[in-house]
Design a protein around this motif. Structure first.
Motif, PDB file in Angstrom:
ATOM      1  N   GLY A 125      -0.184  -9.859   0.506  1.00 27.47           N
ATOM      2  CA  GLY A 125      -0.104  -8.528  -0.075  1.00 27.47           C
ATOM      3  C   GLY A 125      -1.487  -7.986  -0.342  1.00 27.47           C
ATOM      4  N   GLY A 253       4.312  -8.940  -9.415  1.00 24.61           N
ATOM      5  CA  GLY A 253       3.922  -8.614  -8.053  1.00 24.61           C
ATOM      6  C   GLY A 253       2.419  -8.663  -7.927  1.00 24.61           C
ATOM      7  N   ALA A 257       1.125  -3.338  -6.456  1.00 25.63           N
ATOM      8  CA  ALA A 257       2.547  -3.009  -6.599  1.00 25.63           C
ATOM      9  C   ALA A 257       2.905  -2.601  -8.023  1.00 25.63           C
ATOM     10  CB  ALA A 257       3.406  -4.202  -6.175  1.00 25.63           C
ATOM     11  N   ALA A 261       6.211   0.040 -10.300  1.00 26.47           N
ATOM     12  CA  ALA A 261       7.383  -0.780 -10.623  1.00 26.47           C
ATOM     13  C   ALA A 261       8.112  -0.360 -11.889  1.00 26.47           C
ATOM     14  CB  ALA A 261       6.964  -2.250 -10.745  1.00 26.47           C
ATOM     15  N   GLY A 292       8.461  -8.568  -6.797  1.00 22.54           N
ATOM     16  CA  GLY A 292       8.356  -7.773  -5.578  1.00 22.54           C
ATOM     17  C   GLY A 292       7.607  -8.538  -4.510  1.00 22.54           C
ATOM     18  N   ASP A 294       6.176  -9.021  -0.614  1.00 25.03           N
ATOM     19  CA  ASP A 294       5.732  -8.237   0.542  1.00 25.03           C
ATOM     20  C   ASP A 294       6.415  -8.678   1.829  1.00 25.03           C
ATOM     21  OD1 ASP A 294       3.215  -6.519  -0.400  1.00 25.03           O
ATOM     22  OD2 ASP A 294       3.157  -8.446  -1.429  1.00 25.03           O
ATOM     23  N   ARG A 310      12.341  -7.248  -1.712  1.00 22.25           N
ATOM     24  CA  ARG A 310      11.243  -6.631  -0.984  1.00 22.25           C
ATOM     25  C   ARG A 310      10.611  -5.550  -1.849  1.00 22.25           C
ATOM     26  NH1 ARG A 310      12.821  -5.363   5.296  1.00 22.25           N
ATOM     27  NH2 ARG A 310      14.056  -7.227   5.676  1.00 22.25           N
ATOM     28  N   THR A 311       9.302  -5.455  -1.789  1.00 22.92           N
ATOM     29  CA  THR A 311       8.625  -4.403  -2.548  1.00 22.92           C
ATOM     30  C   THR A 311       9.170  -3.028  -2.170  1.00 22.92           C
ATOM     31  OG1 THR A 311       6.886  -4.416  -0.864  1.00 22.92           O
ATOM     32  CG2 THR A 311       6.483  -5.690  -2.863  1.00 22.92           C
ATOM     33  N   GLN A 312       9.515  -2.831  -0.904  1.00 24.72           N
ATOM     34  CA  GLN A 312      10.001  -1.526  -0.437  1.00 24.72           C
ATOM     35  C   GLN A 312      11.241  -1.076  -1.202  1.00 24.72           C
ATOM     36  OE1 GLN A 312      10.733  -2.370   3.641  1.00 24.72           O
ATOM     37  NE2 GLN A 312       8.594  -2.752   4.138  1.00 24.72           N
ATOM     38  N   LEU A 315       9.854  -0.306  -5.487  1.00 26.76           N
ATOM     39  CA  LEU A 315       8.721   0.507  -5.936  1.00 26.76           C
ATOM     40  C   LEU A 315       8.994   1.998  -5.782  1.00 26.76           C
ATOM     41  CD1 LEU A 315       5.716  -1.575  -4.563  1.00 26.76           C
ATOM     42  CD2 LEU A 315       7.071  -1.888  -6.649  1.00 26.76           C
ATOM     43  N   PRO A 768       5.116   2.080  -0.348  1.00 22.84           N
ATOM     44  CA  PRO A 768       6.143   1.409   0.460  1.00 22.84           C
ATOM     45  C   PRO A 768       6.932   2.367   1.333  1.00 22.84           C
ATOM     46  CG  PRO A 768       6.167   0.581  -1.787  1.00 22.84           C
ATOM     47  CD  PRO A 768       5.246   1.759  -1.778  1.00 22.84           C
TER      48      PRO A 768
END
Length: 910
Positions: A125, A253, A257, A261, A292, A294, A310-312, A315, A768
């Motif tokens: 990340g 994270g 990130a 969050a 989170g 990556d 997943r961070t996507q 976030l 993201p």
């Protein structure tokens, strides 16, 4: 035992020796990317045995010992046998362990920190994508890749985890930290222990630390989790409404990130007390964290006390008001938090009952994701954000997605045998999740939500920290309702498919017949054996014109129901029943008129269901395509986003199916422009904080549809936004809500500079959402040379978790769809070797082949896979082949009618 089923002893671990407690120590070296450890397992021995069988895969094992309290001895195995096919190791010891005794097994292990998104693996990340950390993903069968264990959900035990790591990193796991200290010569280490030996071998032992976590409650191996790396966190808390306890909640994270969050953390704060009240069970752990990641194979994973996503999907940029992004995050968090009860406290006995986890989690979030926990996610998020109309959203995201899959001959029951790791991986689909959630939603509607939740609470309380099977859930709900729940539900859970109800109007009522609905048309007798027990709801109106709902149980092939057909009526009130309804052409016109009326008795969900059913019946040949088009023509003054989203989804499927017939596509695009451009003109292209969630989402949808249908004004506006981005490097003109369609149009209408910008953004995103928008946009180019570069970029440079986004971009582009199928065939052996055993591989099959639309494509695809071992992905393959055949048949059957209707519409309106 049913014919064809394997005996359980061939694929389930023996139960003569079972674990009760694990002491697990893991040493993580992020510089050399290796881990090692020792696991000491307290065992209960039920029968005399000299053999211990457990799961282990891709681990180097050593220093194996078993000690027996009864024999008061310690012994090494006389033989060690590995079974890679069943992913097991068998230890045979010289002295028999006696029945009804306790023993302790000790095993040292080591392995590389892999990059395969399962087991204990590496992720990167940071803004420079160089921040290295390690994390776990064990569901469904990958704990055995990280430490030797009884890696089946039925073997619950307690876990005491210790992590040894470099002192400048952070360790997290399921439970709170009990103690953490840097290693010093005075550290309390057992003389001669594995840990002491490890430290003694180091050149700089002072650079390491020891983190001990509190012991877990009894839990299954697949929800164990830990991670090590340079993490930062946000912290909040909630107060239990049941006990008054304050529990800490955190988001972990990498540094970049954390600023995005807060919304995910706030969602968890809001939803935890709601779930406690809903289930009347307090969250039992001392803390709950979100992490989170990556690089992650799933969207999210419900590890008890340490949810990883997943961070996507977690976030949110606080400078925007992207409603869809917020809904996606709330759905993900609601779904995974619901699992803390459904799956974690009470866990299915075996993977054939996966829906006991997934179905409820979906129903408890907001329906944006998965089944029992999905059912609860729907209910939970609905209570926090009622303005999001989560029940209506559930229909598009889960309910009809499940019906599309279940309408195939290659479908499978919700409850399905899982004899090996490959079959377990394959059942993580829309049937285990979305169909299960849908039929539980149907049951909840039929019995009433209060009684349904009371029964669910009873089920959970009876099986706290234990495992459960289907009958346990039905017993709980039966106890609260007094109804024969197995009789109602067995056909929906144990049988594949669902019915279409054909309505014939009589003088004093309606005659209804049920038959299996198949997307290929009316079934042969051999495929029409099931008679479902249907919770049937019929919506009528009273003297005041207000809706009245009649509830029945319809459990015969056909039946007459008295009804005043001179008044409006509709089967499947609120679209809660998992079935399609087929009316006469005349009645469908009346339904459309009633749905379009300003004072319509039909709810939002009713109107959505009417549109979906009309198109599903047309696709399968039960009704002409013109009937579905006529219905949506009557709804052109509709104001609700979710109805428009339903219309858009079905028109998109038609455009996709006829993608090689430009004449039909051009006529269809003209129809789409007539529908959606007026909505764009009414709402404009600018977003305001005062927008309602409905208008916010409808503006986004209408703009996307107008652009895809090639409305010149909208396309030029989006092109200008993207061109400014290309020229200046500043994306200030691109609304976050329109990022995806702007990137797509920019690349589609541009050349290499536009494509290269999307590639650059995908590798160095500022958020993201840019990752998703840019990767899918790469496949939109009209240039086959750039399509080849997109494929190679995906194959060699894109994160493993995101490759399918590039492939999806190529799939939805009519010019590159067949190109994608051919490239995947060419590289298939490489892709299979690289991704076999992951959820990603199934996605490759679906994306690459299921949207082809000719009989020639069907034959070519079937021929390519003939002779290959497809056991690891046969469900996805068979479903994709069914999809091609259905689309080809639809094109053959309906092209003339579709073209005629669109041409006549054009003539009439001109």
């Amino acid at each position: 035992m049913p014919e064809g089923m394997a005996p359980q002893e061939t694929y389930r671990l023996p139960k003569d020796v079972v674990p009760e407690h694990y002491d697990l120590k893991i040493w993580t070296d992020l510089e050399d990317l290796v881990f090692s450890g020792i696991v000491e397992v307290s065992l209960r021995v039920s029968t005399d045995t000299s053999k211990i069988v457990l799961n282990s895969l891709a681990l180097d094992l050593s220093d194996v010992y078993v000690s027996s309290e009864t024999l008061q001895n310690t012994q090494k195995p006389s033989s060690i046998d590995f079974d890679d096919t069943n992913q097991r190791v068998l230890f045979t010891f010289p002295t028999t362990l006696p029945a009804d005794s306790k023993a302790r097994l000790s095993i040292a292990f080591k392995a590389s920190i892999n990059t395969q998104l399962m087991g204990y693996y590496k992720s990167t990340g940071g803004n420079d994508v160089k921040t290295v950390y390690a994390l776990t993903q064990f569901q469904p069968t990958a704990a055995r890749r990280a430490f030797p264990c009884w890696d089946e959900p039925g073997f619950k035990a307690t876990f005491a985890i210790t992590m040894i790591s470099r002192k400048d990193t952070v360790n997290i796991s399921n439970m709170p930290i009990a103690s953490e200290e840097p290693y010093t010569p005075d550290s309390q280490l057992e003389q001669g222990s594995w840990t002491a030996k490890k430290f003694a071998s180091l050149a700089e032992p002072s650079q390491w630390k020891i983190t001990k976590f509190e012991t877990t409650p009894p839990m299954s191996s697949y929800i164990i989790a830990y991670a090590n790396g340079p993490f930062e966190f946000l912290e909040s808390s909630y107060t239990s409404t049941l006990s008054g306890k304050v529990r800490p909640l955190r988001f972990y994270g990498t540094a970049e990130a954390v600023p995005y969050a807060q919304f995910a953390l706030d969602t968890m704060v809001k939803i935890m007390p709601i779930y406690e009240q809903m289930f009347d069970i307090e969250f039992p752990l001392p803390k709950l964290d979100l992490f989170g990641a990556d690089d992650f194979d799933l969207g999210g994973m419900e590890n008890w006390g340490l949810i990883i996503c997943r961070t996507q999907y977690l976030l949110h940029d606080p400078t925007t008001n992207d409603i869809q992004n917020k809904q996606s995050i709330a759905s993900m968090v609601g779904h995974e938090v619901a699992h803390m009860w459904f799956g974690d406290i009470t866990t299915m006995e075996w993977w054939d009952n996966l829906y006991l986890n997934e179905g409820f989690a979906t129903l408890n979030g907001n329906g944006l994701t998965s089944s029992l926990h999905e059912t609860m996610a729907l209910k939970g998020v609905s209570r926090v954000w009622p303005e999001w109309k989560a029940d209506a959203e559930f229909l598009g995201s889960s309910f009809f997605r499940a019906r599309q899959l279940d309408a195939k001959l290659s479908s499978h029951p919700v409850e399905v045998e899982c004899p090996d790791a490959d079959s377990i991986l394959q059942i993580f689909d829309a049937l285990s999740y979305a169909k299960a959630a849908s039929v539980l939603r149907m049951l909840s509607s039929h019995v009433g939500e209060d009684l349904f939740l009371k029964g669910v609470s009873t089920y959970l309380k009876k099986h706290l920290y234990k495992n459960a099977v289907t009958k346990d859930l039905w017993e709980g709900i039966q106890g609260s309702t007094g109804l024969d729940i197995p009789k109602i539900m067995d056909s929906w859970i144990k049988q594949m498919g669902y019915p279409v109800l054909t309505v014939t109007e009589k003088e004093d009522g309606i005659h209804i017949r049920q038959d299996r609905f198949l997307e290929t048309g009316p079934p042969a007798d051999k495929d029409n054996a099931t008679v479902w027990t249907i919770p049937l709801s019929i919506l009528t109106t009273g003297e005041d014109g207000k809706p009245v709902v009649q509830k029945h149980i319809f459990d015969t092939r056909e039946k007459f129901f008295p009804l005043d057909t001179s008044k409006p009526f509709k089967l499947n009130a609120d679209t809660t029943g998992f079935y399609a309804v087929r009316y006469s052409a005349q009645r469908l016109v009346k339904l459309g008129q009633t749905a379009a009326a300003p004072d319509s008795p039909f709810s939002l969900s009713d109107r959505i269901g009417l549109v979906w059913d009309a198109f599903a019946l047309a696709k399968a040949g039960y009704a002409p395509v013109s009937s579905a088009f006529g219905l949506i023509s009557m709804l052109r003054d509709e104001k609700e986003y979710f109805v428009w989203d339903t219309i858009a989804s079905n028109l998109a499927e038609i455009a996709s199916t006829w993608y090689e017939n430009p004449e039909v596509v051009e006529l269809l695009d003209a129809f789409r422009r007539d529908l959606f451009v007026p909505v764009v003109e009414r709402l404009g292209l600018s977003f305001a904080p005062t927008d309602s969630p409905n208008d916010h989402q409808l503006r986004t949808l209408a703009t996307e549809q107008a652009a895809i249908a090639e409305d010149a004004k909208v396309v030029e506006e989006l092109k200008s936004w993207y061109a400014y981005f290309v020229e200046t490097g500043d994306d200030v003109k691109i609304h976050s809500e329109l990022q995806g369609i702007t990137y797509r149009i920019g690349v589609q209408e541009g050349g290499r500079p536009e494509w290269e910008l999307a590639q650059k953004v995908s590798s160095t995103p500022r958020s993201p959402s840019q990752v998703v928008a840019s990767l899918t946009a790469l496949g939109a180019s009209k240039d086959l040379g750039l399509a080849e570069e997109t494929f190679q970029y995906a194959r060699t440079e894109v994160r493993d978790q995101d490759i399918h986004r590039c492939l999806f971009g190529l799939q939805r582009n009519p010019r590159t769809r067949r190109f994608l199928a051919e490239r995947v065939k060419f590289y298939f052996d490489e892709l299979e070797k690289r991704y076999a055993g992951t959820f990603n591989f199934k996605r490759f099959i679906e994306i690459s082949f299921q949207s082809l639309s000719s009989e020639e494509d069907y034959e070519a695809t079937a021929a390519f896979f003939k002779g290959r071992d497809t056991s690891a992905y046969d469900q996805a393959l068979n479903q994709s082949l069914d999809n091609i055949k259905t689309r080809a048949a639809w094109v053959e059957r309906s092209t003339k009618e579709l073209k005629t209707w669109l041409e006549q519409r054009t003539v009439i309106e001109s």
